[in-house]
Design a protein around this motif. Structure first.
Motif, PDB file in Angstrom:
ATOM      1  N   GLN A 170       0.834  -1.203   0.000  1.00 51.47           N
ATOM      2  CA  GLN A 170       0.000   0.000   0.000  1.00 51.47           C
ATOM      3  C   GLN A 170       0.872   1.258   0.000  1.00 51.47           C
ATOM      4  O   GLN A 170       0.602   2.215  -0.733  1.00 51.47           O
ATOM      5  CB  GLN A 170      -0.921   0.001   1.218  1.00 51.47           C
ATOM      6  N   GLY A 171       1.922   1.240   0.815  1.00 50.94           N
ATOM      7  CA  GLY A 171       2.811   2.396   0.871  1.00 50.94           C
ATOM      8  C   GLY A 171       3.467   2.684  -0.467  1.00 50.94           C
ATOM      9  O   GLY A 171       3.575   3.837  -0.883  1.00 50.94           O
ATOM     10  N   LYS A 172       3.900   1.643  -1.142  1.00 49.49           N
ATOM     11  CA  LYS A 172       4.545   1.828  -2.450  1.00 49.49           C
ATOM     12  C   LYS A 172       3.570   2.395  -3.481  1.00 49.49           C
ATOM     13  O   LYS A 172       3.964   3.150  -4.380  1.00 49.49           O
ATOM     14  CB  LYS A 172       5.119   0.494  -2.933  1.00 49.49           C
ATOM     15  N   GLU A 173       2.284   2.044  -3.341  1.00 53.37           N
ATOM     16  CA  GLU A 173       1.280   2.586  -4.253  1.00 53.37           C
ATOM     17  C   GLU A 173       1.184   4.103  -4.095  1.00 53.37           C
ATOM     18  O   GLU A 173       1.107   4.842  -5.085  1.00 53.37           O
ATOM     19  CB  GLU A 173      -0.078   1.937  -3.976  1.00 53.37           C
ATOM     20  N   TYR A 174       1.202   4.571  -2.850  1.00 50.03           N
ATOM     21  CA  TYR A 174       1.134   6.011  -2.617  1.00 50.03           C
ATOM     22  C   TYR A 174       2.429   6.702  -3.025  1.00 50.03           C
ATOM     23  O   TYR A 174       2.410   7.822  -3.546  1.00 50.03           O
ATOM     24  CB  TYR A 174       0.845   6.285  -1.141  1.00 50.03           C
ATOM     25  N   LEU A 175       3.569   6.061  -2.771  1.00 47.38           N
ATOM     26  CA  LEU A 175       4.853   6.666  -3.123  1.00 47.38           C
ATOM     27  C   LEU A 175       5.031   6.831  -4.625  1.00 47.38           C
ATOM     28  O   LEU A 175       5.825   7.664  -5.074  1.00 47.38           O
ATOM     29  CB  LEU A 175       6.004   5.833  -2.553  1.00 47.38           C
ATOM     30  N   ALA A 176       4.299   6.046  -5.399  1.00 49.60           N
ATOM     31  CA  ALA A 176       4.419   6.134  -6.854  1.00 49.60           C
ATOM     32  C   ALA A 176       4.088   7.532  -7.367  1.00 49.60           C
ATOM     33  O   ALA A 176       4.591   7.952  -8.415  1.00 49.60           O
ATOM     34  CB  ALA A 176       3.493   5.106  -7.517  1.00 49.60           C
ATOM     35  N   TRP A 220       5.491  13.588   1.310  1.00 48.87           N
ATOM     36  CA  TRP A 220       5.752  12.301   1.957  1.00 48.87           C
ATOM     37  C   TRP A 220       4.442  11.731   2.522  1.00 48.87           C
ATOM     38  O   TRP A 220       3.876  12.295   3.456  1.00 48.87           O
ATOM     39  CB  TRP A 220       6.782  12.474   3.065  1.00 48.87           C
ATOM     40  N   PRO A 221       3.952  10.592   1.977  1.00 49.75           N
ATOM     41  CA  PRO A 221       2.752   9.972   2.542  1.00 49.75           C
ATOM     42  C   PRO A 221       3.104   9.123   3.760  1.00 49.75           C
ATOM     43  O   PRO A 221       4.134   8.443   3.780  1.00 49.75           O
ATOM     44  CB  PRO A 221       2.239   9.101   1.393  1.00 49.75           C
ATOM     45  N   ALA A 222       2.283   9.169   4.775  1.00 53.60           N
ATOM     46  CA  ALA A 222       2.511   8.378   5.988  1.00 53.60           C
ATOM     47  C   ALA A 222       1.168   7.913   6.535  1.00 53.60           C
ATOM     48  O   ALA A 222       0.143   8.564   6.338  1.00 53.60           O
ATOM     49  CB  ALA A 222       3.263   9.197   7.036  1.00 53.60           C
ATOM     50  N   LYS A 223       1.204   6.783   7.242  1.00 55.61           N
ATOM     51  CA  LYS A 223      -0.021   6.199   7.798  1.00 55.61           C
ATOM     52  C   LYS A 223      -0.056   6.427   9.304  1.00 55.61           C
ATOM     53  O   LYS A 223       0.938   6.212  10.003  1.00 55.61           O
ATOM     54  CB  LYS A 223      -0.076   4.697   7.483  1.00 55.61           C
ATOM     55  N   LEU A 224      -1.215   6.846   9.802  1.00 53.70           N
ATOM     56  CA  LEU A 224      -1.388   7.129  11.221  1.00 53.70           C
ATOM     57  C   LEU A 224      -1.707   5.855  11.988  1.00 53.70           C
ATOM     58  O   LEU A 224      -2.508   5.027  11.534  1.00 53.70           O
ATOM     59  CB  LEU A 224      -2.499   8.155  11.427  1.00 53.70           C
ATOM     60  N   GLN A 225      -1.100   5.708  13.163  1.00 57.89           N
ATOM     61  CA  GLN A 225      -1.286   4.508  13.977  1.00 57.89           C
ATOM     62  C   GLN A 225      -2.737   4.332  14.419  1.00 57.89           C
ATOM     63  O   GLN A 225      -3.316   3.256  14.290  1.00 57.89           O
ATOM     64  CB  GLN A 225      -0.395   4.589  15.237  1.00 57.89           C
ATOM     65  N   VAL A 272      -4.203   7.466   5.892  1.00 57.36           N
ATOM     66  CA  VAL A 272      -2.990   7.927   5.220  1.00 57.36           C
ATOM     67  C   VAL A 272      -3.097   9.439   5.004  1.00 57.36           C
ATOM     68  O   VAL A 272      -4.121   9.943   4.552  1.00 57.36           O
ATOM     69  CB  VAL A 272      -2.792   7.209   3.872  1.00 57.36           C
ATOM     70  N   VAL A 273      -2.036  10.150   5.352  1.00 51.17           N
ATOM     71  CA  VAL A 273      -1.978  11.599   5.180  1.00 51.17           C
ATOM     72  C   VAL A 273      -0.776  11.934   4.309  1.00 51.17           C
ATOM     73  O   VAL A 273       0.300  11.348   4.467  1.00 51.17           O
ATOM     74  CB  VAL A 273      -1.852  12.316   6.544  1.00 51.17           C
ATOM     75  N   MET A 274      -0.958  12.852   3.370  1.00 48.83           N
ATOM     76  CA  MET A 274       0.158  13.327   2.551  1.00 48.83           C
ATOM     77  C   MET A 274       0.770  14.546   3.250  1.00 48.83           C
ATOM     78  O   MET A 274       0.127  15.592   3.378  1.00 48.83           O
ATOM     79  CB  MET A 274      -0.309  13.720   1.152  1.00 48.83           C
ATOM     80  N   PHE A 275       1.988  14.394   3.733  1.00 47.66           N
ATOM     81  CA  PHE A 275       2.680  15.491   4.388  1.00 47.66           C
ATOM     82  C   PHE A 275       3.426  16.304   3.337  1.00 47.66           C
ATOM     83  O   PHE A 275       4.156  15.747   2.504  1.00 47.66           O
ATOM     84  CB  PHE A 275       3.653  14.968   5.444  1.00 47.66           C
ATOM     85  N   ARG A 276       3.230  17.601   3.390  1.00 45.96           N
ATOM     86  CA  ARG A 276       3.932  18.523   2.492  1.00 45.96           C
ATOM     87  C   ARG A 276       4.897  19.360   3.331  1.00 45.96           C
ATOM     88  O   ARG A 276       4.485  20.175   4.152  1.00 45.96           O
ATOM     89  CB  ARG A 276       2.951  19.441   1.770  1.00 45.96           C
ATOM     90  N   PHE A 277       6.188  19.116   3.142  1.00 43.38           N
ATOM     91  CA  PHE A 277       7.221  19.833   3.880  1.00 43.38           C
ATOM     92  C   PHE A 277       7.828  20.902   2.974  1.00 43.38           C
ATOM     93  O   PHE A 277       8.340  20.588   1.898  1.00 43.38           O
ATOM     94  CB  PHE A 277       8.316  18.883   4.341  1.00 43.38           C
ATOM     95  N   GLU A 278       7.778  22.148   3.430  1.00 43.64           N
ATOM     96  CA  GLU A 278       8.394  23.241   2.684  1.00 43.64           C
ATOM     97  C   GLU A 278       9.631  23.691   3.468  1.00 43.64           C
ATOM     98  O   GLU A 278       9.522  24.336   4.508  1.00 43.64           O
ATOM     99  CB  GLU A 278       7.412  24.401   2.524  1.00 43.64           C
ATOM    100  N   PHE A 279      10.796  23.279   2.990  1.00 42.08           N
ATOM    101  CA  PHE A 279      12.051  23.554   3.685  1.00 42.08           C
ATOM    102  C   PHE A 279      12.594  24.925   3.280  1.00 42.08           C
ATOM    103  O   PHE A 279      12.685  25.238   2.089  1.00 42.08           O
ATOM    104  CB  PHE A 279      13.082  22.476   3.358  1.00 42.08           C
ATOM    105  N   VAL A 329      16.004   8.078   3.347  1.00 44.07           N
ATOM    106  CA  VAL A 329      15.642   9.250   4.165  1.00 44.07           C
ATOM    107  C   VAL A 329      14.295   9.080   4.855  1.00 44.07           C
ATOM    108  O   VAL A 329      13.815  10.011   5.506  1.00 44.07           O
ATOM    109  CB  VAL A 329      15.628  10.548   3.316  1.00 44.07           C
ATOM    110  N   ALA A 330      13.697   7.893   4.752  1.00 42.87           N
ATOM    111  CA  ALA A 330      12.360   7.685   5.320  1.00 42.87           C
ATOM    112  C   ALA A 330      12.328   7.971   6.816  1.00 42.87           C
ATOM    113  O   ALA A 330      11.348   8.532   7.326  1.00 42.87           O
ATOM    114  CB  ALA A 330      11.895   6.257   5.034  1.00 42.87           C
ATOM    115  N   TYR A 331      13.394   7.596   7.540  1.00 40.02           N
ATOM    116  CA  TYR A 331      13.386   7.786   8.991  1.00 40.02           C
ATOM    117  C   TYR A 331      13.371   9.268   9.357  1.00 40.02           C
ATOM    118  O   TYR A 331      12.803   9.661  10.387  1.00 40.02           O
ATOM    119  CB  TYR A 331      14.579   7.075   9.637  1.00 40.02           C
ATOM    120  N   VAL A 332      13.978  10.124   8.527  1.00 47.50           N
ATOM    121  CA  VAL A 332      13.956  11.565   8.785  1.00 47.50           C
ATOM    122  C   VAL A 332      12.562  12.119   8.493  1.00 47.50           C
ATOM    123  O   VAL A 332      11.991  12.870   9.303  1.00 47.50           O
ATOM    124  CB  VAL A 332      15.003  12.295   7.932  1.00 47.50           C
ATOM    125  N   LEU A 333      11.984  11.746   7.345  1.00 49.50           N
ATOM    126  CA  LEU A 333      10.665  12.245   6.969  1.00 49.50           C
ATOM    127  C   LEU A 333       9.583  11.729   7.920  1.00 49.50           C
ATOM    128  O   LEU A 333       8.674  12.479   8.301  1.00 49.50           O
ATOM    129  CB  LEU A 333      10.355  11.851   5.519  1.00 49.50           C
TER     130      LEU A 333
END
Length: 263
Positions: free
Chosen positions: A20-26, A97-102, A107-114, A227-231
């Motif tokens: 499922q995660g790979k589907e969103y990362l696509a 970065w998509p991530a799944k909540l416990q 699933v939430v799409m996180f948008r990071f503006e650095f 970089v997944a652990y940072v995101l």
């Protein structure tokens, strides 16, 4: 085997490695490479997998040469500069970065503006630091394991940048961890710092990104795994901060600060 969740974490660890995660990362990849997004662009997902987006502004702080621009490039899947050139103004980079909540399995799409700004520009132009700090949701404080002065500068950076922003997430990142055998920052000093400043501390390596079969193009999926652990760490801290502000979770400052190192 799935990695167990960090105590207090709200993000499902290693979900990005699932089917499922790979589907969103696509949606953030194109022909094996990372997609580059402008400030007004966003990934396109098929209607059945459309999800909410949580947007955050993140200011990257640290002395010149510690690897601020290199870190942001790595997180965005861009080429890391081989030769150091100080950033002359404010540079903004968007990472999705998509991530799944416990708790909800949502699933939430996180948008990071650095936001990255060179140290000389911050000192020369008084408006630069206020612009970087304005409406920021998180501060990343960088030091280099090969630069003792950058580590000793952290308390000053924390006081100057985050002293008047109690509601902003603060994280510390040590760069060039792959050169730890030559470190100027021994483990005992890190432990003492974390006693004084109980903040999340991550360690990143400065090794070149993995390539596709052509030997030239950066491998987007492999780069995301690196970089997944940072995101995930950023997503976790920011989501908890939002939930605490809404009264749905205890304030994140009361729980132990996680520490992680790059693979």
């Amino acid at each position: 085997m799935a990695r167990p969740a960090t105590p207090g974490s709200v993000i499902v660890p290693d979900w990005h490695e699932s089917a499922q995660g790979k589907e969103y990362l696509a949606c953030v990849l194109r022909k094996g490479r990372r997609r580059v997004f402008g400030l007004l662009e966003r990934p396109v997902l098929p209607p059945p997998v459309a999800i909410d987006t949580a947007s955050y502004k993140i200011f990257v702080s640290g002395k010149s040469g510690v690897g601020k621009t290199a870190l942001v490039a790595k997180l965005a899947g861009l080429e890391v500069p081989v030769v150091h050139h100080e950033t002359t103004g404010i540079q903004t980079t968007v990472v999705f970065w998509p991530a799944k909540l416990q708790a909800s399995n949502r699933v939430v799409m996180f948008r990071f503006e650095f936001w990255d700004c060179g140290e000389s520009a911050l000192k020369k132009f008084e408006h630069m630091l206020p612009a970087c700090k304005e409406n920021a949701d998180a501060f990343l404080f960088l030091f280099s394991f090969t630069d003792r002065a950058s580590f000793e500068d952290l308390p000053g950076q924390l006081a100057q940048v985050a002293g008047e922003a109690p509601g902003v997430v603060r994280m510390v990142i040590g760069s060039k961890f792959d050169q730890y055998v030559h470190t100027d920052v021994p483990e005992r000093d890190l432990a003492a710092f974390r006693q004084a400043w109980p903040l999340p501390l991550l360690r990143v390596k400065s090794v070149p990104g993995r390539r596709l079969a052509d030997g030239r193009t950066l491998d987007g999926r492999a780069g995301l795994a690196d970089v997944a652990y940072v995101l995930n760490g950023l997503a976790d801290q920011l989501w908890q901060q939002d939930q605490a502000a809404a009264g749905l979770l205890p304030a994140p400052g009361g729980r132990p600060a996680p520490e992680a190192a790059g693979s």
